[in-house]
Motif scaffolding. Sequence first.
Motif, PDB file in Angstrom:
ATOM      1  N   ALA A 131       0.834  -1.206   0.000  1.00  0.00           N
ATOM      2  CA  ALA A 131       0.000   0.000   0.000  1.00  0.00           C
ATOM      3  C   ALA A 131       0.867   1.255   0.000  1.00  0.00           C
ATOM      4  O   ALA A 131       0.572   2.238  -0.691  1.00  0.00           O
ATOM      5  CB  ALA A 131      -0.928  -0.005   1.214  1.00  0.00           C
ATOM      6  N   ALA A 132       1.959   1.218   0.777  1.00  0.00           N
ATOM      7  CA  ALA A 132       2.866   2.366   0.836  1.00  0.00           C
ATOM      8  C   ALA A 132       3.548   2.594  -0.511  1.00  0.00           C
ATOM      9  O   ALA A 132       3.647   3.737  -0.981  1.00  0.00           O
ATOM     10  CB  ALA A 132       3.914   2.140   1.919  1.00  0.00           C
ATOM     11  N   LEU A 133       4.003   1.522  -1.151  1.00  0.00           N
ATOM     12  CA  LEU A 133       4.667   1.658  -2.445  1.00  0.00           C
ATOM     13  C   LEU A 133       3.712   2.184  -3.512  1.00  0.00           C
ATOM     14  O   LEU A 133       4.095   3.008  -4.354  1.00  0.00           O
ATOM     15  CB  LEU A 133       5.247   0.308  -2.875  1.00  0.00           C
ATOM     16  N   THR A 134       2.474   1.706  -3.463  1.00  0.00           N
ATOM     17  CA  THR A 134       1.474   2.188  -4.417  1.00  0.00           C
ATOM     18  C   THR A 134       1.223   3.680  -4.225  1.00  0.00           C
ATOM     19  O   THR A 134       1.117   4.451  -5.193  1.00  0.00           O
ATOM     20  CB  THR A 134       0.155   1.421  -4.252  1.00  0.00           C
ATOM     21  N   LYS A 135       1.151   4.093  -2.971  1.00  0.00           N
ATOM     22  CA  LYS A 135       0.924   5.504  -2.660  1.00  0.00           C
ATOM     23  C   LYS A 135       2.087   6.360  -3.157  1.00  0.00           C
ATOM     24  O   LYS A 135       1.885   7.441  -3.735  1.00  0.00           O
ATOM     25  CB  LYS A 135       0.757   5.664  -1.146  1.00  0.00           C
ATOM     26  N   ILE A 136       3.292   5.882  -2.947  1.00  0.00           N
ATOM     27  CA  ILE A 136       4.480   6.620  -3.389  1.00  0.00           C
ATOM     28  C   ILE A 136       4.509   6.753  -4.905  1.00  0.00           C
ATOM     29  O   ILE A 136       4.754   7.831  -5.452  1.00  0.00           O
ATOM     30  CB  ILE A 136       5.759   5.913  -2.898  1.00  0.00           C
ATOM     31  N   GLU A 137       4.247   5.637  -5.600  1.00  0.00           N
ATOM     32  CA  GLU A 137       4.268   5.656  -7.067  1.00  0.00           C
ATOM     33  C   GLU A 137       3.182   6.575  -7.617  1.00  0.00           C
ATOM     34  O   GLU A 137       3.403   7.315  -8.581  1.00  0.00           O
ATOM     35  CB  GLU A 137       4.056   4.228  -7.600  1.00  0.00           C
ATOM     36  N   ARG A 138       2.007   6.540  -7.007  1.00  0.00           N
ATOM     37  CA  ARG A 138       0.907   7.378  -7.479  1.00  0.00           C
ATOM     38  C   ARG A 138       1.223   8.863  -7.301  1.00  0.00           C
ATOM     39  O   ARG A 138       1.009   9.671  -8.210  1.00  0.00           O
ATOM     40  CB  ARG A 138      -0.379   7.030  -6.723  1.00  0.00           C
ATOM     41  N   GLN A 139       1.765   9.203  -6.150  1.00  0.00           N
ATOM     42  CA  GLN A 139       2.126  10.601  -5.903  1.00  0.00           C
ATOM     43  C   GLN A 139       3.256  11.056  -6.822  1.00  0.00           C
ATOM     44  O   GLN A 139       3.243  12.179  -7.325  1.00  0.00           O
ATOM     45  CB  GLN A 139       2.538  10.784  -4.440  1.00  0.00           C
ATOM     46  N   SER A 140       4.215  10.176  -7.046  1.00  0.00           N
ATOM     47  CA  SER A 140       5.326  10.512  -7.925  1.00  0.00           C
ATOM     48  C   SER A 140       4.834  10.770  -9.342  1.00  0.00           C
ATOM     49  O   SER A 140       5.239  11.736  -9.998  1.00  0.00           O
ATOM     50  CB  SER A 140       6.351   9.371  -7.922  1.00  0.00           C
ATOM     51  N   LEU A 141       3.943   9.899  -9.816  1.00  0.00           N
ATOM     52  CA  LEU A 141       3.402  10.069 -11.161  1.00  0.00           C
ATOM     53  C   LEU A 141       2.595  11.362 -11.264  1.00  0.00           C
ATOM     54  O   LEU A 141       2.707  12.099 -12.253  1.00  0.00           O
ATOM     55  CB  LEU A 141       2.522   8.870 -11.512  1.00  0.00           C
ATOM     56  N   ASP A 142       1.799  11.649 -10.268  1.00  0.00           N
ATOM     57  CA  ASP A 142       1.001  12.879 -10.272  1.00  0.00           C
ATOM     58  C   ASP A 142       1.906  14.107 -10.360  1.00  0.00           C
ATOM     59  O   ASP A 142       1.632  15.044 -11.122  1.00  0.00           O
ATOM     60  CB  ASP A 142       0.142  12.961  -9.008  1.00  0.00           C
ATOM     61  N   LEU A 143       2.983  14.107  -9.570  1.00  0.00           N
ATOM     62  CA  LEU A 143       3.886  15.249  -9.562  1.00  0.00           C
ATOM     63  C   LEU A 143       4.605  15.414 -10.894  1.00  0.00           C
ATOM     64  O   LEU A 143       4.709  16.524 -11.433  1.00  0.00           O
ATOM     65  CB  LEU A 143       4.902  15.109  -8.431  1.00  0.00           C
ATOM     66  N   ARG A 144       5.109  14.310 -11.422  1.00  0.00           N
ATOM     67  CA  ARG A 144       5.826  14.387 -12.695  1.00  0.00           C
ATOM     68  C   ARG A 144       4.899  14.809 -13.838  1.00  0.00           C
ATOM     69  O   ARG A 144       5.293  15.542 -14.742  1.00  0.00           O
ATOM     70  CB  ARG A 144       6.495  13.052 -12.996  1.00  0.00           C
ATOM     71  N   THR A 145       3.658  14.322 -13.750  1.00  0.00           N
ATOM     72  CA  THR A 145       2.675  14.707 -14.768  1.00  0.00           C
ATOM     73  C   THR A 145       2.396  16.204 -14.725  1.00  0.00           C
ATOM     74  O   THR A 145       2.327  16.876 -15.765  1.00  0.00           O
ATOM     75  CB  THR A 145       1.360  13.939 -14.556  1.00  0.00           C
ATOM     76  N   GLN A 146       2.272  16.739 -13.532  1.00  0.00           N
ATOM     77  CA  GLN A 146       2.011  18.167 -13.387  1.00  0.00           C
ATOM     78  C   GLN A 146       3.213  18.995 -13.838  1.00  0.00           C
ATOM     79  O   GLN A 146       3.051  20.054 -14.444  1.00  0.00           O
ATOM     80  CB  GLN A 146       1.661  18.489 -11.934  1.00  0.00           C
ATOM     81  N   VAL A 147       4.409  18.514 -13.523  1.00  0.00           N
ATOM     82  CA  VAL A 147       5.616  19.230 -13.938  1.00  0.00           C
ATOM     83  C   VAL A 147       5.679  19.326 -15.465  1.00  0.00           C
ATOM     84  O   VAL A 147       5.982  20.376 -16.037  1.00  0.00           O
ATOM     85  CB  VAL A 147       6.880  18.521 -13.403  1.00  0.00           C
ATOM     86  N   VAL A 148       5.360  18.221 -16.128  1.00  0.00           N
ATOM     87  CA  VAL A 148       5.491  18.163 -17.583  1.00  0.00           C
ATOM     88  C   VAL A 148       4.308  18.821 -18.302  1.00  0.00           C
ATOM     89  O   VAL A 148       4.476  19.644 -19.201  1.00  0.00           O
ATOM     90  CB  VAL A 148       5.634  16.698 -18.046  1.00  0.00           C
ATOM     91  N   SER A 149       3.085  18.465 -17.917  1.00  0.00           N
ATOM     92  CA  SER A 149       1.925  18.872 -18.701  1.00  0.00           C
ATOM     93  C   SER A 149       1.249  20.159 -18.262  1.00  0.00           C
ATOM     94  O   SER A 149       0.540  20.784 -19.045  1.00  0.00           O
ATOM     95  CB  SER A 149       0.896  17.742 -18.696  1.00  0.00           C
ATOM     96  N   LEU A 150       1.445  20.564 -17.025  1.00  0.00           N
ATOM     97  CA  LEU A 150       0.752  21.753 -16.554  1.00  0.00           C
ATOM     98  C   LEU A 150       1.639  22.980 -16.496  1.00  0.00           C
ATOM     99  O   LEU A 150       1.203  24.037 -16.027  1.00  0.00           O
ATOM    100  CB  LEU A 150       0.145  21.491 -15.166  1.00  0.00           C
TER     101      LEU A 150
END
Length: 201
Positions: A131-150
């Motif tokens: 559960a912790a790893l999933t949470k970390i990966e999800r947050q990481s993806l969200d941040l990288r997505t915002q950095v690139v696309s927003l």
Amino acid sequence: MPRSPTEEPARKLSRQEAHDLGMIIKERTKVLKAHADEQAKKCLADFEKKVSTIYAYDQDEVWKEATELAMAEVAKAQEKIEARCVKMGIPKDLSPRLLLSWEGRGQMKMAQRRNELRLAAKAEIEAMKAAALTKIERQSLDLRTQVVSLGLMTPDAKMFLESLAPVEDAMTSIDFEAIETKMLESKKGPRQLGHGGLYRG
């Protein structure tokens, strides 16, 4: 919300800045995942410590007082039993004895019980880690997505990095009682008196 006429237009990240920030997020993700693994090992070690602990009767004043009072009563009762055996003609070596012992680890004295709980603990910890790893990966993806696309603004970069929640939010100390309750709802048999004296280990 419209900008104030006097407010300077915010500068978007350049391609290089977005790349660098993405790499930082990626590296932080690796560190947090390693931390999750470390936390899982600590949880298991903490559980093993609890399962393996043997409590001495005299390490706590209340335990010591209660045990010594009980032993004194047992000694008195044994005297009555021995006196009765004499009247009944039962040889001393063959006369029954009343014994009371301190059990320093309860059900954990049984290897089978320890193994059952150990399996349950490992499963519980692995689920927490996943559960912790999933949470970390999800947050990481969200941040990288915002950095690139927003087109993340430079003043906000720090805010986004800090929003990557620490793994402790998802990893908690294993609850021994919860595992025991979850693992087995077996009926408890009658308690029996021990066959040995007090011990300190």
